[in-house]
Motif scaffolding. Structure first.
Motif, PDB file in Angstrom:
ATOM      1  N   PRO A 145     -25.571  20.451  46.824  1.00 27.63           N
ATOM      2  CA  PRO A 145     -24.582  20.003  47.818  1.00 27.63           C
ATOM      3  C   PRO A 145     -23.387  20.771  47.757  1.00 27.63           C
ATOM      4  O   PRO A 145     -22.640  21.111  46.412  1.00 27.63           O
ATOM      5  N   VAL A 146     -22.490  20.774  48.677  1.00 30.00           N
ATOM      6  CA  VAL A 146     -21.103  21.480  48.579  1.00 30.00           C
ATOM      7  C   VAL A 146     -20.145  20.427  49.284  1.00 30.00           C
ATOM      8  O   VAL A 146     -20.634  19.371  49.992  1.00 30.00           O
ATOM      9  N   ASP A 147     -18.932  20.815  49.380  1.00 32.28           N
ATOM     10  CA  ASP A 147     -17.846  20.070  50.173  1.00 32.28           C
ATOM     11  C   ASP A 147     -17.786  20.278  51.711  1.00 32.28           C
ATOM     12  O   ASP A 147     -17.366  19.379  52.415  1.00 32.28           O
ATOM     13  N   SER A 148     -18.635  21.218  52.176  1.00 30.33           N
ATOM     14  CA  SER A 148     -18.734  21.354  53.715  1.00 30.33           C
ATOM     15  C   SER A 148     -19.881  20.690  54.069  1.00 30.33           C
ATOM     16  O   SER A 148     -21.148  20.695  53.608  1.00 30.33           O
ATOM     17  N   PRO A 149     -19.523  19.884  55.044  1.00 31.19           N
ATOM     18  CA  PRO A 149     -20.564  18.927  55.604  1.00 31.19           C
ATOM     19  C   PRO A 149     -21.673  19.960  56.257  1.00 31.19           C
ATOM     20  O   PRO A 149     -21.148  20.784  56.938  1.00 31.19           O
ATOM     21  N   GLY A 150     -22.814  19.258  55.927  1.00 31.24           N
ATOM     22  CA  GLY A 150     -23.906  20.198  56.826  1.00 31.24           C
ATOM     23  C   GLY A 150     -24.668  21.372  56.105  1.00 31.24           C
ATOM     24  O   GLY A 150     -25.433  21.949  56.735  1.00 31.24           O
ATOM     25  N   TYR A 151     -24.085  21.699  54.962  1.00 28.82           N
ATOM     26  CA  TYR A 151     -24.405  23.140  54.402  1.00 28.82           C
ATOM     27  C   TYR A 151     -24.823  22.600  52.967  1.00 28.82           C
ATOM     28  O   TYR A 151     -23.880  21.574  52.148  1.00 28.82           O
ATOM     29  N   ALA A 152     -25.686  23.301  52.287  1.00 26.47           N
ATOM     30  CA  ALA A 152     -26.140  23.034  51.070  1.00 26.47           C
ATOM     31  C   ALA A 152     -26.569  24.414  50.610  1.00 26.47           C
ATOM     32  O   ALA A 152     -27.137  25.282  51.210  1.00 26.47           O
ATOM     33  N   ALA A 153     -25.985  24.862  49.446  1.00 29.66           N
ATOM     34  CA  ALA A 153     -26.157  26.311  48.995  1.00 29.66           C
ATOM     35  C   ALA A 153     -27.550  26.341  48.353  1.00 29.66           C
ATOM     36  O   ALA A 153     -28.082  25.603  47.902  1.00 29.66           O
ATOM     37  N   GLN A 154     -28.346  27.362  48.935  1.00 29.85           N
ATOM     38  CA  GLN A 154     -29.625  27.451  48.702  1.00 29.85           C
ATOM     39  C   GLN A 154     -30.019  27.710  47.116  1.00 29.85           C
ATOM     40  O   GLN A 154     -28.997  28.412  46.453  1.00 29.85           O
ATOM     41  N   PRO A 155     -31.173  27.660  46.398  1.00 36.04           N
ATOM     42  CA  PRO A 155     -31.294  28.073  45.175  1.00 36.04           C
ATOM     43  C   PRO A 155     -30.785  29.401  44.856  1.00 36.04           C
ATOM     44  O   PRO A 155     -31.334  30.395  45.521  1.00 36.04           O
ATOM     45  N   GLY A 156     -30.248  29.340  43.616  1.00 29.62           N
ATOM     46  CA  GLY A 156     -29.638  30.790  43.054  1.00 29.62           C
ATOM     47  C   GLY A 156     -28.404  31.168  43.602  1.00 29.62           C
ATOM     48  O   GLY A 156     -27.888  32.092  43.101  1.00 29.62           O
ATOM     49  N   HIS A 157     -27.813  30.210  44.508  1.00 30.97           N
ATOM     50  CA  HIS A 157     -26.480  30.383  45.205  1.00 30.97           C
ATOM     51  C   HIS A 157     -25.566  29.365  45.013  1.00 30.97           C
ATOM     52  O   HIS A 157     -25.880  28.252  45.444  1.00 30.97           O
ATOM     53  N   TYR A 158     -24.560  29.497  44.301  1.00 30.11           N
ATOM     54  CA  TYR A 158     -23.781  28.140  44.035  1.00 30.11           C
ATOM     55  C   TYR A 158     -22.298  28.565  44.557  1.00 30.11           C
ATOM     56  O   TYR A 158     -21.518  29.473  44.425  1.00 30.11           O
ATOM     57  N   VAL A 159     -21.810  27.417  45.348  1.00 30.25           N
ATOM     58  CA  VAL A 159     -20.373  27.398  45.723  1.00 30.25           C
ATOM     59  C   VAL A 159     -19.518  26.341  44.826  1.00 30.25           C
ATOM     60  O   VAL A 159     -19.855  25.141  44.707  1.00 30.25           O
ATOM     61  N   THR A 160     -18.831  27.045  44.134  1.00 28.01           N
ATOM     62  CA  THR A 160     -18.135  26.089  43.070  1.00 28.01           C
ATOM     63  C   THR A 160     -16.558  25.662  43.566  1.00 28.01           C
ATOM     64  O   THR A 160     -15.960  26.462  44.166  1.00 28.01           O
ATOM     65  N   ARG A 161     -16.108  24.710  43.116  1.00 26.25           N
ATOM     66  CA  ARG A 161     -14.582  24.532  43.293  1.00 26.25           C
ATOM     67  C   ARG A 161     -13.764  25.111  42.428  1.00 26.25           C
ATOM     68  O   ARG A 161     -14.040  25.665  41.314  1.00 26.25           O
ATOM     69  N   VAL A 162     -12.406  25.259  42.881  1.00 23.43           N
ATOM     70  CA  VAL A 162     -11.464  26.156  41.765  1.00 23.43           C
ATOM     71  C   VAL A 162     -11.327  25.232  40.478  1.00 23.43           C
ATOM     72  O   VAL A 162     -11.293  24.131  40.639  1.00 23.43           O
ATOM     73  N   LEU A 163     -11.034  25.915  39.319  1.00 23.07           N
ATOM     74  CA  LEU A 163     -11.270  25.384  38.025  1.00 23.07           C
ATOM     75  C   LEU A 163      -9.712  24.916  37.715  1.00 23.07           C
ATOM     76  O   LEU A 163      -9.566  24.334  36.462  1.00 23.07           O
ATOM     77  N   TRP A 164      -8.758  24.925  38.595  1.00 23.82           N
ATOM     78  CA  TRP A 164      -7.647  24.506  38.110  1.00 23.82           C
ATOM     79  C   TRP A 164      -7.572  22.974  37.701  1.00 23.82           C
ATOM     80  O   TRP A 164      -8.018  22.199  38.533  1.00 23.82           O
ATOM     81  N   GLY A 165      -6.822  22.386  36.920  1.00 26.46           N
ATOM     82  CA  GLY A 165      -6.699  21.237  36.302  1.00 26.46           C
ATOM     83  C   GLY A 165      -8.231  20.593  35.809  1.00 26.46           C
ATOM     84  O   GLY A 165      -8.373  19.545  35.827  1.00 26.46           O
ATOM     85  N   LEU A 166      -9.113  21.668  35.207  1.00 29.45           N
ATOM     86  CA  LEU A 166     -10.317  21.559  35.005  1.00 29.45           C
ATOM     87  C   LEU A 166     -10.338  19.976  34.119  1.00 29.45           C
ATOM     88  O   LEU A 166     -11.315  19.064  34.411  1.00 29.45           O
ATOM     89  N   ARG A 167      -9.362  19.914  33.040  1.00 29.06           N
ATOM     90  CA  ARG A 167      -9.792  18.747  32.167  1.00 29.06           C
ATOM     91  C   ARG A 167      -9.264  17.294  32.855  1.00 29.06           C
ATOM     92  O   ARG A 167      -9.395  16.057  32.241  1.00 29.06           O
ATOM     93  N   ASP A 168      -8.499  17.426  34.008  1.00 34.62           N
ATOM     94  CA  ASP A 168      -8.123  16.267  34.550  1.00 34.62           C
ATOM     95  C   ASP A 168      -8.846  15.839  35.683  1.00 34.62           C
ATOM     96  O   ASP A 168      -8.657  14.768  36.377  1.00 34.62           O
ATOM     97  N   THR A 169     -10.276  16.443  35.923  1.00 37.05           N
ATOM     98  CA  THR A 169     -11.107  15.761  37.117  1.00 37.05           C
ATOM     99  C   THR A 169     -12.290  15.864  36.345  1.00 37.05           C
ATOM    100  O   THR A 169     -12.894  16.439  35.616  1.00 37.05           O
ATOM    101  N   ASP A 170     -13.109  14.741  37.096  1.00 37.43           N
ATOM    102  CA  ASP A 170     -14.314  14.574  36.878  1.00 37.43           C
ATOM    103  C   ASP A 170     -15.270  14.192  38.103  1.00 37.43           C
ATOM    104  O   ASP A 170     -14.476  13.483  39.023  1.00 37.43           O
ATOM    105  N   PRO A 171     -16.374  14.202  38.313  1.00 36.72           N
ATOM    106  CA  PRO A 171     -17.370  14.629  37.537  1.00 36.72           C
ATOM    107  C   PRO A 171     -17.435  16.254  37.572  1.00 36.72           C
ATOM    108  O   PRO A 171     -16.627  16.765  38.536  1.00 36.72           O
ATOM    109  N   TYR A 172     -18.367  16.914  36.506  1.00 35.88           N
ATOM    110  CA  TYR A 172     -18.225  18.321  36.702  1.00 35.88           C
ATOM    111  C   TYR A 172     -19.415  19.248  36.983  1.00 35.88           C
ATOM    112  O   TYR A 172     -20.417  18.402  37.321  1.00 35.88           O
TER     113      TYR A 172
END
Length: 77
Positions: A7-34
């Motif tokens: 699942p990703v943040d874009s409604p109606g879209y799921a990255a297919q196996p082997g392709h990942y859409v990740t969030r920016v890692l700024w503030g990594l330790r201040d946010t969860d889940p990971y």
């Protein structure tokens, strides 16, 4: 190495196996889940889950796991 759509943040879209859409890692330790799908509740969980067979991050995850608890916490801090 996961083999299912992510699942990703874009409604109606799921990255297919082997392709990942990740969030920016700024503030990594201040946010969860990971991870791209929110499976990891802590930073240590996220690192551990990157150690799966077939993962490009497995060597780094193994090195992290070999550290003492104090050294792992110091790295996270």
């Amino acid at each position: 190495a996961d083999d299912y759509p992510q699942p990703v943040d874009s409604p109606g879209y799921a990255a297919q196996p082997g392709h990942y859409v990740t969030r920016v890692l700024w503030g990594l330790r201040d946010t969860d889940p990971y991870l791209h799908d929110g499976r990891a509740r802590t930073i240590e969980d996220a690192i551990r889950l990157h150690g799966a067979e077939g993962s490009e991050a497995a060597p780094a995850a193994s090195k992290f796991a070999a550290l003492s608890a104090a050294d792992r916490q110091a790295l996270i801090d």
